[in-house]
Motif scaffolding. Structure first.
Motif, PDB file in Angstrom:
ATOM      1  N   LEU A  75       1.815  -6.909  -5.990  1.00 58.21           N
ATOM      2  CA  LEU A  75       0.642  -6.044  -6.204  1.00 58.21           C
ATOM      3  C   LEU A  75       0.941  -4.516  -5.509  1.00 58.21           C
ATOM      4  O   LEU A  75       1.408  -4.548  -4.473  1.00 58.21           O
ATOM      5  N   GLU A  76       0.141  -3.715  -5.985  1.00 52.66           N
ATOM      6  CA  GLU A  76       0.468  -2.383  -5.445  1.00 52.66           C
ATOM      7  C   GLU A  76      -0.967  -1.398  -5.402  1.00 52.66           C
ATOM      8  O   GLU A  76      -1.491  -1.255  -6.464  1.00 52.66           O
ATOM      9  N   ALA A  77      -1.335  -1.183  -4.177  1.00 51.75           N
ATOM     10  CA  ALA A  77      -2.445  -0.051  -4.171  1.00 51.75           C
ATOM     11  C   ALA A  77      -1.687   1.189  -4.412  1.00 51.75           C
ATOM     12  O   ALA A  77      -1.121   1.922  -3.275  1.00 51.75           O
ATOM     13  N   GLY A  84       0.878  -1.076   0.038  1.00 53.35           N
ATOM     14  CA  GLY A  84      -0.020   0.072   0.107  1.00 53.35           C
ATOM     15  C   GLY A  84       0.747   1.183  -0.014  1.00 53.35           C
ATOM     16  O   GLY A  84       1.480   1.892   1.031  1.00 53.35           O
ATOM     17  N   ASP A  85       0.977   1.761  -1.028  1.00 52.09           N
ATOM     18  CA  ASP A  85       1.926   2.919  -1.321  1.00 52.09           C
ATOM     19  C   ASP A  85       1.572   4.083  -0.396  1.00 52.09           C
ATOM     20  O   ASP A  85       0.461   4.504  -0.590  1.00 52.09           O
ATOM     21  N   GLY A  86       2.222   4.383   0.689  1.00 55.91           N
ATOM     22  CA  GLY A  86       1.870   5.774   1.507  1.00 55.91           C
ATOM     23  C   GLY A  86       0.855   5.456   2.619  1.00 55.91           C
ATOM     24  O   GLY A  86       0.476   6.288   3.375  1.00 55.91           O
ATOM     25  N   ASN A 143       5.347   1.110 -14.841  1.00 54.30           N
ATOM     26  CA  ASN A 143       6.726   1.532 -14.740  1.00 54.30           C
ATOM     27  C   ASN A 143       7.159   2.396 -13.688  1.00 54.30           C
ATOM     28  O   ASN A 143       8.156   3.071 -13.851  1.00 54.30           O
ATOM     29  N   HIS A 144       6.112   2.655 -12.830  1.00 56.93           N
ATOM     30  CA  HIS A 144       6.467   3.559 -11.719  1.00 56.93           C
ATOM     31  C   HIS A 144       7.274   2.855 -10.731  1.00 56.93           C
ATOM     32  O   HIS A 144       7.415   1.795 -10.943  1.00 56.93           O
ATOM     33  N   ALA A 145       7.604   3.590  -9.694  1.00 56.00           N
ATOM     34  CA  ALA A 145       8.804   3.392  -8.977  1.00 56.00           C
ATOM     35  C   ALA A 145       8.297   2.055  -8.083  1.00 56.00           C
ATOM     36  O   ALA A 145       9.578   1.254  -8.189  1.00 56.00           O
ATOM     37  N   THR A 146       7.548   1.868  -7.535  1.00 58.18           N
ATOM     38  CA  THR A 146       7.323   0.670  -6.617  1.00 58.18           C
ATOM     39  C   THR A 146       7.368  -0.809  -7.522  1.00 58.18           C
ATOM     40  O   THR A 146       8.206  -1.530  -7.315  1.00 58.18           O
ATOM     41  N   PRO A 147       6.506  -0.814  -8.582  1.00 56.35           N
ATOM     42  CA  PRO A 147       6.677  -2.084  -9.512  1.00 56.35           C
ATOM     43  C   PRO A 147       8.023  -2.091 -10.002  1.00 56.35           C
ATOM     44  O   PRO A 147       8.596  -3.086 -10.118  1.00 56.35           O
ATOM     45  N   ASP A 170      11.750   7.757  -0.271  1.00 51.93           N
ATOM     46  CA  ASP A 170      10.899   7.962  -1.178  1.00 51.93           C
ATOM     47  C   ASP A 170      10.444   6.560  -1.526  1.00 51.93           C
ATOM     48  O   ASP A 170      10.888   5.495  -0.900  1.00 51.93           O
ATOM     49  N   SER A 171       9.593   6.478  -2.445  1.00 47.11           N
ATOM     50  CA  SER A 171       9.007   5.113  -2.889  1.00 47.11           C
ATOM     51  C   SER A 171       9.776   4.210  -3.508  1.00 47.11           C
ATOM     52  O   SER A 171       9.813   3.095  -3.605  1.00 47.11           O
ATOM     53  N   ALA A 172      11.158   4.965  -4.420  1.00 44.44           N
ATOM     54  CA  ALA A 172      11.823   3.941  -5.121  1.00 44.44           C
ATOM     55  C   ALA A 172      12.962   3.411  -4.228  1.00 44.44           C
ATOM     56  O   ALA A 172      13.196   2.027  -4.342  1.00 44.44           O
TER      57      ALA A 172
HETATM   58 MG    MG Z   1       4.338   3.037  -5.999  1.00 44.62          MG
END
Ligand code: MG
Ligand code: ZN
Length: 444
Positions: free
Chosen positions: A259-261, A35-37, A134-138, A83-85
């Motif tokens: 998986l990412e919310a 869960g990002d954030g 292709n955003h930071a988390t995945p 940060d998320s990366a």
């Molecule tokens: Mg993220």
């Protein structure tokens, strides 16, 4: 809510037919949900948000059921806030790195992720997210880059980096068409040439019958849950992913599903509480679907956590000992989208406001809003819509008694949730890198 029931039914039917799955019982399926954030205040707020008001007790959530531990999140920088990366790299690879880093260490060298390792061992792999894929988390699970901003180069790696002669990920669902179909390269065509089934619309999910598959459902991130036709889109993608990853075959393979919310974080950056609760509901329903899956396929471990918290969210603000979940529930869109609709409706804005929020504004507040919307007939539309958005958010915070301390991230510990095989492994206080280190030990 009707969509929700339908979805739950579909899931139970589909998993019942898969009970025989899991022939390779010594190898564990891994589901890693981020869960990002999603700091602690978000799961507390969600408990109040989803509570059934007809009963006197406060209902427990799936987060309460699965809570096992806490994790520190600091990066390998001279600061304490990640940060998320950097956080995703820690969660994917077990090493600390600098903010902005995707799958590289402090010396900028590529590091192996749990997804890489799973792939080397012959696992099926999947990624489903609500941001661009292709955003930071995945990205930290799949690619390597000094900069999370190198979106195109990261997308290229999704097909260019191969393990055992094939792309690393069998299933990719999320947004991001603009990074995959470009003037210089059409990655969708390249994936199709590698045998991937491509769909560009979440309504076409049922048309995907087997792996490998690529689904990109929007140009950038998916529509925010609070105003989406598919408010449970991560749950839908998860259900479909689990179906595809566990199809009967002569040589069944275990799987790793990331998986990412993704947008809990985006709502936090925007300081938009209704937006955040929409994303939290999608996250919670996703966890319920995974729980049902694990009950039918016990040879599976779920770990869910956050990469950091966002916005400095507080329940209660400005000395007020109250948080108005009821008010949050009635808000039907994000603040920028409400602002746009108010401006479009001009003199009629009060009716639109009422239908989208059910918040009764005081007279001086109505006057202030009136003045802004009248001004909007002049030039400088963008500036005005920014001002109306800010005004809408001020009203949300006032009438829900929600507080925020920053538009950025905060450095407190995050929760760890787990369910299934060996969930006790994730019990207690640890660092975010320990989660990956423990997951590596599952892979054999
Ligand atoms: Mg993220
Ligand atoms: Zn963020």
């Amino acid at each position: 809510m009707r969509t929700l029931k339908k979805l739950a039914l579909a899931v139970s039917v589909c998993f019942a037919s898969q009970l025989s799955y899991g022939a390779e019982s010594d190898r564990t399926n891994i589901i890693f949900l981020i869960g990002d954030g999603m700091g602690v205040a978000y799961t507390s707020a969600y408990r109040l948000f989803q509570d059934n008001l007809a009963t006197p007790e406060l209902d427990k959530t799936i987060f309460d059921e699965m809570l096992v531990g806490m994790a520190t999140t600091y990066p390998d920088d001279h600061n304490q806030v990640t940060d998320s990366a950097a956080a995703a790299t820690a969660l994917a690879t077990g090493i600390k790195t600098f903010n902005g880093a995707i799958g590289v260490d402090a010396q900028h060298q590529p590091v192996i992720s749990i997804l890489d390792k799973a792939r080397e061992l012959g696992y099926l792999t999947g990624v489903a997210v609500t941001c661009q894929v292709n955003h930071a988390t995945p990205a930290a699970f799949i690619a390597h880059s000094d900069s999370r901003q190198s979106y195109e180069a990261i997308a290229d790696q999704y097909i260019d980096l191969k393990i055992n002669g094939k792309p690393k990920v069998d299933l990719i669902f999320g947004g991001g068409q603009e990074y995959f179909v470009r003037k210089d390269r059409d990655l969708v065509k390249e994936f199709e040439a590698q045998g991937y089934k491509y769909i560009d619309d979440i309504n076409k999910l049922r048309k995907v019958k087997k792996l490998p598959a690529l689904g990109l459902f929007s140009t950038g991130g998916l529509t925010p849950a609070v105003e989406s036709d598919h408010p449970l889109r991560l749950a839908e993608m998860t259900q479909k992913s689990l179906e595809l990853l566990t199809q009967k075959s002569a040589h069944p393979k275990p799987f790793l599903l990331m998986l990412e919310a993704s947008q809990i974080d985006w709502c936090g950056h925007a300081n938009d509480i209704a937006c955040a609760m929409g994303e939290m509901r999608d996250m919670a329903e996703t966890m319920k679907i995974i729980k049902q899956f694990i009950d039918a396929n016990p040879n599976t471990i779920l770990v869910a956590t956050a990469d950091h918290s966002t916005g400095g969210l507080s329940l209660g603000a400005k000395g007020r000992y109250q948080w108005e979940a009821r008010v949050v529930r009635n808000i039907k869109a994000t603040a920028p989208s409400i602002a746009r609709q108010l401006l479009d409706s001009k003199a009629n804005w009060k009716t639109v406001w009422q239908s989208l929020t059910q918040i009764k504004l005081a007279e001086d507040e109505q006057k202030a809003m009136d003045a802004l919307i009248v001004q909007a007939n002049e030039n400088n539309q963008e500036f005005i819509s920014g001002q109306v958005t800010a005004q809408v958010l001020t009203f949300f915070d006032k009438y829900t008694s929600t507080g925020w301390t920053t538009k950025g991230h905060t450095g407190e510990d995050v929760q760890i949730f787990s369910y299934g095989k060996g969930k006790e492994t994730f019990q207690g206080a640890m660092d975010n890198t320990d989660i990956a280190k423990k997951l590596f030990t599952y892979l054999k």
